[in-house]
Design a protein around this motif. Structure first.
Motif, PDB file in Angstrom:
ATOM      1  N   GLY A   1      -3.647   8.719 -32.474  1.00 11.25           N
ATOM      2  CA  GLY A   1      -4.947   9.364 -32.440  1.00 11.25           C
ATOM      3  C   GLY A   1      -5.504   9.624 -31.057  1.00 11.25           C
ATOM      4  N   TYR A   2      -4.764   9.304 -30.017  1.00 14.79           N
ATOM      5  CA  TYR A   2      -5.206   9.531 -28.641  1.00 14.79           C
ATOM      6  C   TYR A   2      -4.385  10.645 -27.997  1.00 14.79           C
ATOM      7  N   LEU A   3      -5.076  11.625 -27.443  1.00 15.97           N
ATOM      8  CA  LEU A   3      -4.445  12.676 -26.670  1.00 15.97           C
ATOM      9  C   LEU A   3      -4.417  12.207 -25.222  1.00 15.97           C
ATOM     10  N   LYS A   4      -3.220  12.100 -24.660  1.00 20.45           N
ATOM     11  CA  LYS A   4      -3.073  11.586 -23.303  1.00 20.45           C
ATOM     12  C   LYS A   4      -2.579  12.702 -22.383  1.00 20.45           C
ATOM     13  N   ILE A   5      -3.281  12.859 -21.276  1.00 22.39           N
ATOM     14  CA  ILE A   5      -2.896  13.806 -20.234  1.00 22.39           C
ATOM     15  C   ILE A   5      -2.366  12.990 -19.061  1.00 22.39           C
ATOM     16  N   GLN A   6      -1.168  13.321 -18.612  1.00 24.73           N
ATOM     17  CA  GLN A   6      -0.589  12.655 -17.453  1.00 24.73           C
ATOM     18  C   GLN A   6      -0.176  13.710 -16.443  1.00 24.73           C
ATOM     19  N   ALA A   7      -0.363  13.404 -15.182  1.00 27.63           N
ATOM     20  CA  ALA A   7       0.065  14.299 -14.118  1.00 27.63           C
ATOM     21  C   ALA A   7       0.653  13.469 -12.989  1.00 27.63           C
ATOM     22  N   GLN A   8       1.745  13.968 -12.442  1.00 27.18           N
ATOM     23  CA  GLN A   8       2.388  13.267 -11.342  1.00 27.18           C
ATOM     24  C   GLN A   8       2.836  14.298 -10.322  1.00 27.18           C
ATOM     25  N   LYS A   9       2.474  14.045  -9.088  1.00 36.26           N
ATOM     26  CA  LYS A   9       2.830  14.959  -8.015  1.00 36.26           C
ATOM     27  C   LYS A   9       3.420  14.156  -6.872  1.00 36.26           C
ATOM     28  N   GLN A  10       4.484  14.682  -6.327  1.00 37.03           N
ATOM     29  CA  GLN A  10       5.108  14.008  -5.195  1.00 37.03           C
ATOM     30  C   GLN A  10       5.483  15.063  -4.170  1.00 37.03           C
ATOM     31  N   GLU A  11       4.975  14.896  -2.978  1.00 34.27           N
ATOM     32  CA  GLU A  11       5.307  15.809  -1.892  1.00 34.27           C
ATOM     33  C   GLU A  11       6.720  15.480  -1.410  1.00 34.27           C
ATOM     34  N   LYS A  12       7.519  16.494  -1.250  1.00 28.08           N
ATOM     35  CA  LYS A  12       8.893  16.315  -0.779  1.00 28.08           C
ATOM     36  C   LYS A  12       8.939  16.556   0.721  1.00 28.08           C
ATOM     37  N   ASP A  13       9.667  15.701   1.401  1.00 26.24           N
ATOM     38  CA  ASP A  13       9.850  15.878   2.832  1.00 26.24           C
ATOM     39  C   ASP A  13      11.236  15.364   3.198  1.00 26.24           C
ATOM     40  N   GLU A  14      11.904  16.113   4.020  1.00 25.37           N
ATOM     41  CA  GLU A  14      13.255  15.755   4.429  1.00 25.37           C
ATOM     42  C   GLU A  14      13.293  14.477   5.273  1.00 25.37           C
ATOM     43  N   ASP A  15      12.249  14.250   6.068  1.00 27.89           N
ATOM     44  CA  ASP A  15      12.256  13.148   7.026  1.00 27.89           C
ATOM     45  C   ASP A  15      11.278  12.056   6.586  1.00 27.89           C
ATOM     46  N   GLU A  16      11.611  11.327   5.524  1.00 30.72           N
ATOM     47  CA  GLU A  16      10.744  10.282   4.970  1.00 30.72           C
ATOM     48  C   GLU A  16      10.453   9.171   5.983  1.00 30.72           C
ATOM     49  N   LYS A  17      11.381   8.861   6.851  1.00 30.07           N
ATOM     50  CA  LYS A  17      11.224   7.728   7.764  1.00 30.07           C
ATOM     51  C   LYS A  17      10.188   7.975   8.853  1.00 30.07           C
ATOM     52  N   SER A  18       9.802   9.216   9.093  1.00 29.54           N
ATOM     53  CA  SER A  18       8.848   9.502  10.164  1.00 29.54           C
ATOM     54  C   SER A  18       7.402   9.250   9.744  1.00 29.54           C
ATOM     55  N   PHE A  19       7.148   9.018   8.464  1.00 33.76           N
ATOM     56  CA  PHE A  19       5.783   8.783   7.991  1.00 33.76           C
ATOM     57  C   PHE A  19       5.361   7.341   8.235  1.00 33.76           C
ATOM     58  N   ILE A  20       4.156   7.164   8.721  1.00 38.88           N
ATOM     59  CA  ILE A  20       3.556   5.843   8.847  1.00 38.88           C
ATOM     60  C   ILE A  20       2.851   5.485   7.550  1.00 38.88           C
ATOM     61  N   ARG A  21       2.248   6.496   6.914  1.00 39.63           N
ATOM     62  CA  ARG A  21       1.522   6.299   5.662  1.00 39.63           C
ATOM     63  C   ARG A  21       1.655   7.559   4.813  1.00 39.63           C
ATOM     64  N   ARG A  22       1.846   7.377   3.486  1.00 38.10           N
ATOM     65  CA  ARG A  22       1.915   8.512   2.546  1.00 38.10           C
ATOM     66  C   ARG A  22       0.869   8.316   1.463  1.00 38.10           C
ATOM     67  N   GLU A  23      -0.055   9.243   1.340  1.00 43.89           N
ATOM     68  CA  GLU A  23      -1.081   9.176   0.305  1.00 43.89           C
ATOM     69  C   GLU A  23      -1.119  10.447  -0.544  1.00 43.89           C
ATOM     70  N   ARG A  24      -0.259  11.391  -0.293  1.00 45.55           N
ATOM     71  CA  ARG A  24      -0.310  12.650  -1.009  1.00 45.55           C
ATOM     72  C   ARG A  24       0.634  12.697  -2.201  1.00 45.55           C
ATOM     73  N   SER A  25       1.317  11.630  -2.483  1.00 43.07           N
ATOM     74  CA  SER A  25       2.102  11.512  -3.703  1.00 43.07           C
ATOM     75  C   SER A  25       1.255  10.700  -4.668  1.00 43.07           C
ATOM     76  N   PHE A  26       0.891  11.290  -5.783  1.00 42.47           N
ATOM     77  CA  PHE A  26      -0.044  10.585  -6.644  1.00 42.47           C
ATOM     78  C   PHE A  26       0.171  10.955  -8.102  1.00 42.47           C
ATOM     79  N   SER A  27      -0.372  10.106  -8.962  1.00 39.15           N
ATOM     80  CA  SER A  27      -0.336  10.370 -10.397  1.00 39.15           C
ATOM     81  C   SER A  27      -1.668   9.953 -10.987  1.00 39.15           C
ATOM     82  N   CYS A  28      -1.975  10.518 -12.136  1.00 39.05           N
ATOM     83  CA  CYS A  28      -3.199  10.155 -12.828  1.00 39.05           C
ATOM     84  C   CYS A  28      -2.991  10.378 -14.314  1.00 39.05           C
ATOM     85  N   SER A  29      -3.842   9.735 -15.113  1.00 39.29           N
ATOM     86  CA  SER A  29      -3.783   9.931 -16.559  1.00 39.29           C
ATOM     87  C   SER A  29      -5.163   9.680 -17.146  1.00 39.29           C
TER      88      SER A  29
END
Length: 92
Positions: free
Chosen positions: A33-61
């Motif tokens: 009886g519950y309609l669930k909306i889920q969204a997941q987004k992940q930014e792709k980048d070739e050079d993952e090791k150069s990031f100090i912090r990643r906040e643009r990959s996110f999900s919600c429901s």
């Protein structure tokens, strides 16, 4: 997800703000009886090791109670310009 819900004679119209997501990032499911909306987004980048912090990959429901009589085939969905529009019919 901010949502406007409007009651009509035949059902309910939901407008859900989902800016920044593509249609392929969004999934809908119906369970107990519950309609669930889920969204997941992940930014792709070739050079993952150069990031100090990643906040643009996110999900919600978010879930909405629609009743046990509503089936997945009953729910109509359309995604346009960052807004997910749903129609859920009224059922006995």
């Amino acid at each position: 997800m901010k949502t406007d819900i409007k009651e009509t004679e035949n059902g309910y119209e939901l407008s859900v703000d989902m800016p920044g997501y593509d249609k392929k990032d969004i999934s809908l499911s119906l369970d107990n009886g519950y309609l669930k909306i889920q969204a997941q987004k992940q930014e792709k980048d070739e050079d993952e090791k150069s990031f100090i912090r990643r906040e643009r990959s996110f999900s919600c429901s978010r879930s909405y109670y629609v009743g046990d009589a509503v089936t997945e085939e009953d729910v109509k969905a359309k995604y346009n310009n960052g807004t997910l529009e749903l129609f859920v019919p009224k059922k006995e």
